[in-house]
Motif scaffolding. Structure first.
Motif, PDB file in Angstrom:
ATOM      1  N   ILE A   1       0.858  -1.186   0.000  1.00  0.00           N
ATOM      2  CA  ILE A   1       0.000   0.000   0.000  1.00  0.00           C
ATOM      3  C   ILE A   1       0.891   1.231   0.000  1.00  0.00           C
ATOM      4  O   ILE A   1       1.791   1.356   0.841  1.00  0.00           O
ATOM      5  CB  ILE A   1      -0.932   0.020   1.228  1.00  0.00           C
ATOM      6  N   GLN A   2       0.622   2.126  -0.919  1.00  0.00           N
ATOM      7  CA  GLN A   2       1.376   3.373  -0.951  1.00  0.00           C
ATOM      8  C   GLN A   2       0.650   4.392  -0.089  1.00  0.00           C
ATOM      9  O   GLN A   2      -0.485   4.777  -0.381  1.00  0.00           O
ATOM     10  CB  GLN A   2       1.504   3.895  -2.378  1.00  0.00           C
ATOM     11  N   ARG A   3       1.298   4.813   0.974  1.00  0.00           N
ATOM     12  CA  ARG A   3       0.658   5.741   1.904  1.00  0.00           C
ATOM     13  C   ARG A   3       1.694   6.643   2.547  1.00  0.00           C
ATOM     14  O   ARG A   3       2.899   6.362   2.544  1.00  0.00           O
ATOM     15  CB  ARG A   3      -0.132   4.993   2.969  1.00  0.00           C
ATOM     16  N   SER A   4       1.218   7.735   3.073  1.00  0.00           N
ATOM     17  CA  SER A   4       2.049   8.683   3.823  1.00  0.00           C
ATOM     18  C   SER A   4       1.352   8.969   5.138  1.00  0.00           C
ATOM     19  O   SER A   4       0.128   9.179   5.170  1.00  0.00           O
ATOM     20  CB  SER A   4       2.239   9.992   3.047  1.00  0.00           C
TER      21      SER A   4
ATOM     22  N   THR B   1      -7.644   1.809   1.277  1.00  0.00           N
ATOM     23  CA  THR B   1      -8.161   2.591   2.401  1.00  0.00           C
ATOM     24  C   THR B   1      -8.788   1.686   3.445  1.00  0.00           C
ATOM     25  O   THR B   1      -8.591   1.874   4.653  1.00  0.00           O
ATOM     26  CB  THR B   1      -9.184   3.620   1.907  1.00  0.00           C
ATOM     27  N   ALA B   2      -9.547   0.698   2.999  1.00  0.00           N
ATOM     28  CA  ALA B   2     -10.147  -0.247   3.945  1.00  0.00           C
ATOM     29  C   ALA B   2      -9.068  -1.025   4.701  1.00  0.00           C
ATOM     30  O   ALA B   2      -9.205  -1.285   5.910  1.00  0.00           O
ATOM     31  CB  ALA B   2     -11.067  -1.211   3.197  1.00  0.00           C
ATOM     32  N   ALA B   3      -7.985  -1.385   4.020  1.00  0.00           N
ATOM     33  CA  ALA B   3      -6.891  -2.101   4.689  1.00  0.00           C
ATOM     34  C   ALA B   3      -6.222  -1.221   5.740  1.00  0.00           C
ATOM     35  O   ALA B   3      -5.892  -1.689   6.840  1.00  0.00           O
ATOM     36  CB  ALA B   3      -5.872  -2.576   3.656  1.00  0.00           C
ATOM     37  N   ILE B   4      -6.017   0.060   5.425  1.00  0.00           N
ATOM     38  CA  ILE B   4      -5.412   0.969   6.399  1.00  0.00           C
ATOM     39  C   ILE B   4      -6.338   1.178   7.588  1.00  0.00           C
ATOM     40  O   ILE B   4      -5.885   1.255   8.751  1.00  0.00           O
ATOM     41  CB  ILE B   4      -5.070   2.309   5.725  1.00  0.00           C
ATOM     42  N   GLU B   5      -7.641   1.263   7.345  1.00  0.00           N
ATOM     43  CA  GLU B   5      -8.592   1.421   8.454  1.00  0.00           C
ATOM     44  C   GLU B   5      -8.551   0.203   9.378  1.00  0.00           C
ATOM     45  O   GLU B   5      -8.614   0.347  10.605  1.00  0.00           O
ATOM     46  CB  GLU B   5      -9.990   1.628   7.893  1.00  0.00           C
ATOM     47  N   GLN B   6      -8.428  -0.988   8.806  1.00  0.00           N
ATOM     48  CA  GLN B   6      -8.311  -2.183   9.637  1.00  0.00           C
ATOM     49  C   GLN B   6      -6.990  -2.203  10.397  1.00  0.00           C
ATOM     50  O   GLN B   6      -6.941  -2.610  11.565  1.00  0.00           O
ATOM     51  CB  GLN B   6      -8.438  -3.432   8.766  1.00  0.00           C
ATOM     52  N   SER B   7      -5.921  -1.735   9.759  1.00  0.00           N
ATOM     53  CA  SER B   7      -4.633  -1.658  10.458  1.00  0.00           C
ATOM     54  C   SER B   7      -4.698  -0.675  11.618  1.00  0.00           C
ATOM     55  O   SER B   7      -4.103  -0.910  12.682  1.00  0.00           O
ATOM     56  CB  SER B   7      -3.532  -1.246   9.474  1.00  0.00           C
TER      57      SER B   7
END
Length: 489
Positions: free
Chosen positions: A367-370, A453-459
């Motif tokens: 996942i590309q995120r900042s 986004t859903a994966a980051i929310e679960q993380s």
């Protein structure tokens, strides 16, 4: 924003830490100013109709006071409707004014020294410090001067508990140094995941490998060449923003103007560099214009990030580092080669957690995120006044609820205990900061963005945090979450 509090220990064992709760206490009886206004309008309308003739007047005025009651108490996504009105009205105003679209005019050059960025960031100006060779970003409206430093550090989760505790304590000293300065407007820690161009592996092989032409050396070099672009790497920057209004006297002493502000900022840069080194963080130097340009371009156009890193001087001009096109929607942002969504960490862990609690978010792969942690330091006198004000409000609200026969809520008691703990920490010499957490998620397509986004929310749930998507303000939120410019939402 929430106020962060760190608990320190002198032992070698890893000590859990606690965050203060985000205060949701209203001005009166749990009601905010906006709720009190709408409730007052509805109440005055009801009283005027009742004393003016009751009966028919009550029926005629019913749409007004019923609407006011609905705006005051009916929640939408956890907030009363009346608190959504500013966001919706501002969104509608920008929609009618065509401010949700940005297209660069490629035949019309930008004024010299201005950054090629959309929205309110178009006023930002570049200043190249002749002494430190750093690129300083001047915001004339907010009266701030910002500089960016890249830092390297070992993997925190791989350290033993005693070493983790020592590093947490050292980082607390860095934040305390920022608080004591009194001239710092914002400190931003930005951690990004970037597609690896393979240059890091190639540099390691050139320094430590043995290219003797053997089968093993040839095979290893081929693996590095193939695996590099498919991987990802993490980069961390720390941005320091000088409040030019607060430091006005020192700036005049240093010669005034932007040169005087740069001289004052250099002092803060030296202090922060020493504090970072004492915390076992390795600053690789203050970034110049070319390096800042690559970061800005990579944020808006992730598809070329690996190419920019692989080619030497390509894309290192701030005049062309901005996006070519930006389209903002209610819950997303579309830029050159990616879709973006920004999440706000609305609730930090309410219970005791260990310092590595953000590992599920920061170590998420694919996942590309900042992620940005934006610290706003408070001067000791200002923090003391704010704490006294909160104590008086809590005590007066408790007395008011007691007179009305309301039962004390456990969350209100916990908020009051947080205020008392902050007062104790301030008395003990610790600094008080307001910290906001923002996570920007990027993907090539809208479907991939929703999945990421859903994966980051679960993380975030695994990290005991609560996140909310910042609807209606994605463009402003993206600049704060993905760019190292010390912007705030």
């Amino acid at each position: 924003m929430s106020t962060r509090r760190e608990q320190r220990s002198t032992g070698s064992e890893l000590t859990p830490m606690k965050f203060s709760r985000l205060s949701r206490r209203g001005v009166l009886l749990g009601l905010s100013v906006a709720q009190l206004i709408t409730l007052g309008i509805g109440g005055l309308t009801l009283l005027a109709a009742f004393y003016g003739g009751a009966g028919m007047l009550l029926a005629y005025s019913a749409p007004i006071w019923v609407l006011c009651a609905a705006l005051t108490w009916i929640p939408v996504a956890g907030r009363p409707i009346v608190e959504w009105l500013p966001v919706v009205c501002w969104w509608l105003w920008r929609s009618t004014g065509g401010q949700l679209l940005y297209r660069r005019r490629i035949v019309k050059p930008r004024p010299a020294g201005n950054l090629a960025l959309p929205g309110d960031m178009a006023r930002l100006r570049e200043y190249r410090d002749p002494e430190s060779k750093a690129c300083m970003i001047h915001d004339p409206r907010q009266a701030t001067l910002t500089v960016v430093c890249e830092v390297t550090h070992p993997a925190f989760v791989l350290l033993d508990p005693g070493e983790q505790e020592r590093r947490v304590t050292s980082w607390g000293r860095v934040l305390a140094t920022v608080c004591r300065s009194g001239r710092i407007a914002t400190l931003q820690v930005l951690e990004r995941t970037l597609p690896d161009s393979g240059s890091g592996l190639a540099e390691w092989w050139s320094e430590h490998g043995t290219a003797d032409g053997s089968w093993a050396a040839t095979t290893y070099a081929e693996l590095i060449e193939r695996a590099g672009p498919a991987g990802e790497r993490h980069a961390t920057t720390i941005s320091l923003s000088l409040d030019m209004k607060t430091a006005a006297r020192q700036i005049r002493t240093a010669g005034g103007g932007i040169r005087g502000a740069a001289a004052v900022l250099r002092q803060e840069m030296a202090t922060l560099t020493a504090a970072l080194r004492s915390a076992d963080l390795t600053p690789t130097g203050w970034l110049g214009p070319g390096q800042v340009a690559v970061i800005l371009r990579s944020a808006y156009d992730p598809a070329v990030a690996a190419t920019l890193e692989r080619h030497g001087r390509l894309g290192q001009e701030l005049a062309t580092a901005g996006p070519v096109a930006v389209t903002e929607t209610w819950g997303n942002l579309r830029t050159d080669s990616a879709w973006h969504a920004v999440l706000w960490v609305s609730e930090w862990p309410r219970s005791m957690v260990y310092p590595g609690f953000l590992a599920p978010v920061l170590l998420s792969t694919g996942i590309q995120r900042s992620m940005s942690l934006i610290y706003t330091p408070m001067r000791s006198d200002q923090a003391a006044r704010d704490i006294r004000k909160k104590k008086v409000e809590h005590i007066s609200d408790a007395a008011q609820r007691a007179r009305m026969g309301q039962i004390e809520d456990a969350s209100q008691t916990a908020e009051y205990q947080d205020v008392l703990q902050q007062e104790a920490d301030l008395t003990a010499g610790h600094g008080v900061l307001r910290v906001s957490g923002l996570v920007s998620v990027s993907a090539p397509t809208l479907d991939e963005l929703e999945a990421a986004t859903a994966a980051i929310e679960q993380s975030a749930i695994q990290a005991s945090c609560e996140t909310r998507r910042l609807v209606g303000q994605q463009a402003v939120a993206f600049t704060a979450a993905a760019l190292p410019l010390c912007r705030i939402v």
